[in-house]
Each structure stands twice: as C-alpha cells, then as structure tokens.
Design a protein around this motif. Structure first.
Motif, PDB file in Angstrom:
ATOM      1  N   VAL A 123       0.389 -19.252  16.682  1.00  0.00           N
ATOM      2  CA  VAL A 123      -0.487 -18.103  16.922  1.00  0.00           C
ATOM      3  C   VAL A 123       0.034 -16.888  16.151  1.00  0.00           C
ATOM      4  O   VAL A 123      -0.725 -16.156  15.507  1.00  0.00           O
ATOM      5  N   ASP A 124       1.346 -16.664  16.205  1.00  0.00           N
ATOM      6  CA  ASP A 124       1.943 -15.554  15.450  1.00  0.00           C
ATOM      7  C   ASP A 124       1.752 -15.759  13.946  1.00  0.00           C
ATOM      8  O   ASP A 124       1.531 -14.803  13.202  1.00  0.00           O
ATOM      9  N   HIS A 125       1.867 -17.011  13.514  1.00  0.00           N
ATOM     10  CA  HIS A 125       1.692 -17.346  12.096  1.00  0.00           C
ATOM     11  C   HIS A 125       0.313 -16.904  11.606  1.00  0.00           C
ATOM     12  O   HIS A 125       0.184 -16.302  10.538  1.00  0.00           O
ATOM     13  N   ASP A 126      -0.714 -17.180  12.395  1.00  0.00           N
ATOM     14  CA  ASP A 126      -2.069 -16.749  12.033  1.00  0.00           C
ATOM     15  C   ASP A 126      -2.214 -15.238  12.131  1.00  0.00           C
ATOM     16  O   ASP A 126      -2.814 -14.593  11.269  1.00  0.00           O
ATOM     17  N   GLN A 127      -1.655 -14.666  13.208  1.00  0.00           N
ATOM     18  CA  GLN A 127      -1.834 -13.240  13.438  1.00  0.00           C
ATOM     19  C   GLN A 127      -1.171 -12.409  12.353  1.00  0.00           C
ATOM     20  O   GLN A 127      -1.678 -11.342  11.979  1.00  0.00           O
ATOM     21  N   CYS A 128      -0.042 -12.884  11.825  1.00  0.00           N
ATOM     22  CA  CYS A 128       0.625 -12.156  10.736  1.00  0.00           C
ATOM     23  C   CYS A 128      -0.278 -12.053   9.516  1.00  0.00           C
ATOM     24  O   CYS A 128      -0.306 -11.023   8.836  1.00  0.00           O
ATOM     25  N   LEU A 129      -1.009 -13.113   9.229  1.00  0.00           N
ATOM     26  CA  LEU A 129      -1.943 -13.095   8.101  1.00  0.00           C
ATOM     27  C   LEU A 129      -3.015 -12.037   8.313  1.00  0.00           C
ATOM     28  O   LEU A 129      -3.286 -11.210   7.437  1.00  0.00           O
ATOM     29  N   PHE A 130      -3.628 -12.046   9.501  1.00  0.00           N
ATOM     30  CA  PHE A 130      -4.706 -11.098   9.777  1.00  0.00           C
ATOM     31  C   PHE A 130      -4.186  -9.659   9.824  1.00  0.00           C
ATOM     32  O   PHE A 130      -4.832  -8.745   9.304  1.00  0.00           O
ATOM     33  N   ASP A 131      -3.022  -9.466  10.439  1.00  0.00           N
ATOM     34  CA  ASP A 131      -2.458  -8.115  10.527  1.00  0.00           C
ATOM     35  C   ASP A 131      -2.110  -7.568   9.151  1.00  0.00           C
ATOM     36  O   ASP A 131      -2.278  -6.370   8.889  1.00  0.00           O
ATOM     37  N   THR A 132      -1.616  -8.438   8.270  1.00  0.00           N
ATOM     38  CA  THR A 132      -1.269  -7.988   6.916  1.00  0.00           C
ATOM     39  C   THR A 132      -2.488  -7.429   6.211  1.00  0.00           C
ATOM     40  O   THR A 132      -2.438  -6.334   5.628  1.00  0.00           O
ATOM     41  N   PHE A 133      -3.596  -8.163   6.254  1.00  0.00           N
ATOM     42  CA  PHE A 133      -4.811  -7.692   5.594  1.00  0.00           C
ATOM     43  C   PHE A 133      -5.331  -6.418   6.252  1.00  0.00           C
ATOM     44  O   PHE A 133      -5.751  -5.480   5.565  1.00  0.00           O
ATOM     45  N   ALA A 134      -5.306  -6.380   7.578  1.00  0.00           N
ATOM     46  CA  ALA A 134      -5.819  -5.203   8.282  1.00  0.00           C
ATOM     47  C   ALA A 134      -4.951  -3.976   8.007  1.00  0.00           C
ATOM     48  O   ALA A 134      -5.472  -2.871   7.780  1.00  0.00           O
ATOM     49  N   ASP A 135      -3.629  -4.139   8.015  1.00  0.00           N
ATOM     50  CA  ASP A 135      -2.727  -3.004   7.818  1.00  0.00           C
ATOM     51  C   ASP A 135      -2.728  -2.503   6.377  1.00  0.00           C
ATOM     52  O   ASP A 135      -2.590  -1.309   6.122  1.00  0.00           O
ATOM     53  N   LEU A 136      -2.862  -3.436   5.415  1.00  0.00           N
ATOM     54  CA  LEU A 136      -2.907  -3.014   4.012  1.00  0.00           C
ATOM     55  C   LEU A 136      -4.199  -2.270   3.698  1.00  0.00           C
ATOM     56  O   LEU A 136      -4.225  -1.415   2.812  1.00  0.00           O
ATOM     57  N   GLY A 137      -5.255  -2.590   4.414  1.00  0.00           N
ATOM     58  CA  GLY A 137      -6.525  -1.913   4.183  1.00  0.00           C
ATOM     59  C   GLY A 137      -7.202  -2.372   2.908  1.00  0.00           C
ATOM     60  O   GLY A 137      -6.845  -3.397   2.325  1.00  0.00           O
ATOM     61  N   PRO A 138      -8.200  -1.607   2.446  1.00  0.00           N
ATOM     62  CA  PRO A 138      -8.942  -2.009   1.238  1.00  0.00           C
ATOM     63  C   PRO A 138      -8.017  -2.169   0.033  1.00  0.00           C
ATOM     64  O   PRO A 138      -7.088  -1.389  -0.163  1.00  0.00           O
ATOM     65  N   TRP A 139      -8.315  -3.172  -0.761  1.00  0.00           N
ATOM     66  CA  TRP A 139      -7.494  -3.477  -1.927  1.00  0.00           C
ATOM     67  C   TRP A 139      -7.819  -2.549  -3.090  1.00  0.00           C
ATOM     68  O   TRP A 139      -8.981  -2.351  -3.427  1.00  0.00           O
ATOM     69  N   GLU A 140      -6.782  -1.963  -3.679  1.00  0.00           N
ATOM     70  CA  GLU A 140      -6.952  -1.148  -4.877  1.00  0.00           C
ATOM     71  C   GLU A 140      -6.824  -2.061  -6.089  1.00  0.00           C
ATOM     72  O   GLU A 140      -5.720  -2.450  -6.479  1.00  0.00           O
ATOM     73  N   LYS A 141      -7.951  -2.423  -6.673  1.00  0.00           N
ATOM     74  CA  LYS A 141      -7.961  -3.411  -7.753  1.00  0.00           C
ATOM     75  C   LYS A 141      -7.163  -2.912  -8.952  1.00  0.00           C
ATOM     76  O   LYS A 141      -7.260  -1.759  -9.346  1.00  0.00           O
ATOM     77  N   ARG A 142      -6.393  -3.840  -9.522  1.00  0.00           N
ATOM     78  CA  ARG A 142      -5.536  -3.509 -10.655  1.00  0.00           C
ATOM     79  C   ARG A 142      -6.134  -4.077 -11.932  1.00  0.00           C
ATOM     80  O   ARG A 142      -6.627  -5.205 -11.955  1.00  0.00           O
ATOM     81  N   HIS A 143      -6.082  -3.293 -12.996  1.00  0.00           N
ATOM     82  CA  HIS A 143      -6.546  -3.752 -14.305  1.00  0.00           C
ATOM     83  C   HIS A 143      -5.382  -4.151 -15.203  1.00  0.00           C
ATOM     84  O   HIS A 143      -5.586  -4.757 -16.248  1.00  0.00           O
ATOM     85  N   HIS A 144      -4.162  -3.819 -14.780  1.00  0.00           N
ATOM     86  CA  HIS A 144      -2.969  -4.180 -15.538  1.00  0.00           C
ATOM     87  C   HIS A 144      -1.924  -4.689 -14.545  1.00  0.00           C
ATOM     88  O   HIS A 144      -1.859  -4.230 -13.406  1.00  0.00           O
ATOM     89  N   PRO A 145      -1.086  -5.632 -14.944  1.00  0.00           N
ATOM     90  CA  PRO A 145      -0.064  -6.148 -14.027  1.00  0.00           C
ATOM     91  C   PRO A 145       0.928  -5.069 -13.624  1.00  0.00           C
ATOM     92  O   PRO A 145       1.176  -4.117 -14.363  1.00  0.00           O
ATOM     93  N   LYS A 146       1.479  -5.242 -12.460  1.00  0.00           N
ATOM     94  CA  LYS A 146       2.482  -4.301 -11.947  1.00  0.00           C
ATOM     95  C   LYS A 146       3.783  -4.499 -12.724  1.00  0.00           C
ATOM     96  O   LYS A 146       4.199  -5.621 -12.992  1.00  0.00           O
ATOM     97  N   THR A 147       4.412  -3.417 -13.091  1.00  0.00           N
ATOM     98  CA  THR A 147       5.619  -3.509 -13.922  1.00  0.00           C
ATOM     99  C   THR A 147       6.906  -3.512 -13.092  1.00  0.00           C
ATOM    100  O   THR A 147       7.931  -4.008 -13.549  1.00  0.00           O
ATOM    101  N   ASP A 148       6.852  -2.959 -11.898  1.00  0.00           N
ATOM    102  CA  ASP A 148       8.060  -2.869 -11.065  1.00  0.00           C
ATOM    103  C   ASP A 148       7.912  -3.778  -9.841  1.00  0.00           C
ATOM    104  O   ASP A 148       7.788  -3.319  -8.713  1.00  0.00           O
TER     105      ASP A 148
END
Length: 284
Positions: A140-165
């Motif tokens: 149950v925690d395994h599933d909840q961590c997935l859902f909480d991660t998406f909810a806490d991160l919020g809307p995704w800021e789409k990237r047009h270039h790879p992250k360098t750091d």
C-alpha cells in the motif's frame, strides 16, 4: 547457462539490446523455467480471474467499506517466505528498489511546487532487503509513494533541453548480495502464479478506491518515462511503457500482464538511469 533452457531462453539470456541488468534477466529466466509456471499458473489464473471479478463486484455493492492493510501484508509475507521460489522473492524485492530509485531520481531532478511554496519533496525510502522488511514497507505504501510523488511535484514543467546538473543523492544502486531470502523446500511457486493468488486478496482487503487506484497506477509508467526522458534528453524512454494513458481507468481485466509489464518497465528504466549515472562518473 542451464541445459534445460530452450533456444529462445538462451537467446534472451545474452540479448542486451534493451536496458536491463543481467541479474534481473537471470532471475526472470530461472523463474520462467519453473515447470509449475506452465502447469499450475494457467489453472490458477483461470480460477482466480473469475473470482477477482466477483470480489471486484462485491466491493462495489452499497455496503460499509472495509480494509485490512496489516493483515494483507502479513499474509503476503508469510506466503512468500513459505511458498514462493527464491528468485521470485528476489524479483519482488528488486521491484521495490527499482521503483523507489526511479521516483527518487524524478523527485531530485524536478522543479516542484507544493502549496504554492517551494519546498523539498521527501524522498521515497522503500528499500526492503528481506521479505520480513515488507511488513513495514507495505505494498500500500509502495503505491501511495507513487501517487504522492506526482501530487507533491505538481504540474510538470516540460523541458526542451536535457538537464545539465543531474543529482544522484537519493539514488541507491542495487546490490544483489544485500538481499536476504532464505530457501525452503516448500517454496515452489513462480512469480506469476503467486500474483494470481495474491490479486483477489488485494481486492478484498483494500478499499475499492485503493484497489482501483493501485491497478491503474501502472498507467503512470508513461508519464514517468516522459518526464525522465526530458530530464536526460532521451525521448525514446516513453517507448518502454506498456501501460499508458493514466486518464483512462480500467478494471482488473488482463491484470497479470499489466502488472508484469510494469515490473519490466521499472527494471528497464532503472537500468537506463544506472547506466547514465555510471557513464557520467567515468567522464569525471
């Protein structure tokens, strides 16, 4: 390589076209080679798929809701310890680690906003080393961590270039010798047969919303692959996701295959990121 492997299995054993660690391939091929998988599993799936749909219907009747998380976890751990083959148990423990690493990579390398204030999202800490550890690190925690991660991160800021750091502070490379699984003479069931037995118990002992969310959480695989692909600059990662389109909720039909493909996806994504990390260390 065991002589009992078929021609197809011998080919898979040496095929490294897809990103997946050899330890996971070896465990899976050994699990596939279990004779009971080809005898017992089809019977179990036929019986328990029908039973699962009856339980699914029962849980949706206008009756008081109930769940029993601790009882569910105790039953699963007891069953795994006594009746599930060592290689299948190791695959279960690996899945916790692979998904926790994937989520932690996303957490650590995303811009996120929680309650309109920039705050760090807590890393996932589900890395059980034994089956008994799963009494605390529950499914149950395994599933909840997935859902909480998406909810806490919020809307995704789409990237047009790879992250360098790229950051790897939360990353925990999988070391197979850290897992401890005791072998018993009663252990005979393969991974898929065990799942066929578990799925009705999950449906019964979770609330209807918890179970519905759990079996649809697989569809976030596509979103994970898209986000991580943009972070490292590899859009092809989304091709690894068999389960797609999280807005489309489904019932328990074809659950065994969807569950298994989710496991392959996390193994593939973990291996790709681990390879990316080690290549970066060599360049330093």
């Amino acid at each position: 390589m065991p002589k009992s492997y078929s021609a197809m299995m011998r080919a898979i054993a040496v095929d490294n076209s897809l990103p997946i660690e050899k330890a996971a391939v070896d465990l899976w091929l050994k699990d596939l080679n279990n004779p009971l998988r080809w005898i017992v599993r089809p019977v179990l799936q036929l019986i328990f798929v029908m039973l699962l749909h009856l339980v699914w219907l029962f849980k949706r009747l206008p009756l008081p809701a109930f769940s029993a998380h601790q009882s569910l976890q105790k039953l699963i751990c007891w069953f795994c310890i006594h009746f599930v083959k060592k290689e299948a148990n190791l695959l279960i423990l690996r899945h916790y680690a692979t998904e926790s690493n994937v989520l932690n990579f996303l957490i650590e390398n995303s811009h996120h906003r929680e309650r309109d204030t920039l705050t760090p999202v807590a890393p996932v800490n589900l890395y059980p080393k034994t089956i008994k550890d799963m009494l605390g690190a529950s499914f149950v925690d395994h599933d909840q961590c997935l859902f909480d991660t998406f909810a806490d991160l919020g809307p995704w800021e789409k990237r047009h270039h790879p992250k360098t750091d790229i950051k790897w502070e939360y990353w925990q490379p999988i070391q197979m010798d850290e897992f401890e699984v005791e072998e018993r003479w009663t252990q005979c069931l393969d991974f898929e047969s065990a799942h066929a037995l578990f799925m009705c118990l999950f449906c019964l002992l979770l609330t209807k919303e918890e179970y519905r969310d759990a079996i649809n959480g697989f569809n976030l695989d596509q979103s994970l692959a898209i986000r991580i692909g943009q972070i490292i600059g590899d859009p092809s990662l989304s091709n690894m996701a068999y389960n797609q389109y999280p807005l489309y909720f489904v019932g328990p039909w074809n659950l065994g295959q969807r569950f298994l493909m989710h496991g392959f996806f996390t193994e593939h994504l973990y291996a790709e990121l681990e390879s990316y990390r080690t290549r970066g260390e060599k360049r330093k």
